[in-house]
Enzyme design. Structure first.
Site, mmCIF file in Angstrom:
data_model
loop_
_atom_site.group_PDB
_atom_site.id
_atom_site.type_symbol
_atom_site.label_atom_id
_atom_site.label_comp_id
_atom_site.label_asym_id
_atom_site.label_seq_id
_atom_site.Cartn_x
_atom_site.Cartn_y
_atom_site.Cartn_z
ATOM 1 N N GLU A 22 1.467 6.343 -7.199
ATOM 2 C CA GLU A 22 0.320 7.193 -7.312
ATOM 3 C C GLU A 22 0.853 8.717 -7.532
ATOM 4 O O GLU A 22 0.593 9.458 -8.435
ATOM 5 C CB GLU A 22 -0.704 7.094 -6.550
ATOM 6 N N GLU A 34 0.854 -1.238 0.066
ATOM 7 C CA GLU A 34 0.006 -0.078 0.047
ATOM 8 C C GLU A 34 0.851 1.291 0.053
ATOM 9 O O GLU A 34 0.444 2.239 -0.848
ATOM 10 C CB GLU A 34 -1.074 0.123 1.376
#
Length: 122
Positions: A77, A70
Site C-alpha cells: 500500500e 499484514e
C-alpha cells in the site's frame, strides 16, 4: 540515486531496519494492532484449553503468517501511494489483492484454529 543506497551492508543493520519497519507498522497500522490483539487472545485461549505442543506450533505459524502478510500488505500500500497519488484502477487492484491475501489467510487460519479447538475439546 545509487541502487545500493538503501542496501544494508551488515547483518545487524538489516535486523535494525527490519525491526524499525515492524515497530513503525504496529504504531501506525490499525489492522496490525487488531492482529496482535487477536494473536494474544488466541494464545491465552490455547493455554487455557491446553492444546498440544504440535497444535501450539501450528497456531504460531498461523499467527506469524497473518502478521507477515499484514506487513507485506502495508508495504505494498505504501509503495503504491509513493508511486501515484492519483486514483488508478491498477493501484486499487494491487491494494485490494494485497488486502485479499491477508483476509484469505486469516479466514483459513481461523478455520484451522477452530479445528484445533474442536480436536482439543472433544
Amino acid at each position: 540515486m545509487s541502487q545500493h543506497k538503501y542496501k544494508n551492508k551488515h547483518f545487524g543493520a538489516s535486523v535494525r531496519a527490519a525491526t524499525q519497519g515492524i515497530v513503525k507498522s504496529f504504531k501506525t497500522e490499525r489492522n496490525l494492532k487488531i492482529d496482535l490483539l487477536m494473536a494474544i487472545l488466541v494464545i491465552i485461549i490455547s493455554c487455557l484449553v491446553h492444546i498440544s505442543l504440535t497444535h501450539f506450533m501450528i497456531v504460531f505459524i498461523l499467527i506469524g503468517g497473518v502478521i507477515s502478510l499484514e506487513l507485506m500488505n502495508t508495504a505494498i500500500e505504501q509503495t503504491v501511494d509513493l508511486v501515484t497519488e492519483e486514483w488508478h484502477p491498477l493501484a486499487k487492484a494491487a491494494k485490494d489483492m494485497a488486502a485479499g491475501a491477508v483476509w484469505f489467510f486469516s479466514i483459513i487460519s481461523a478455520i484451522i484454529y477452530m479445528m484445533i479447538l474442536y480436536d482439543t475439546l472433544s
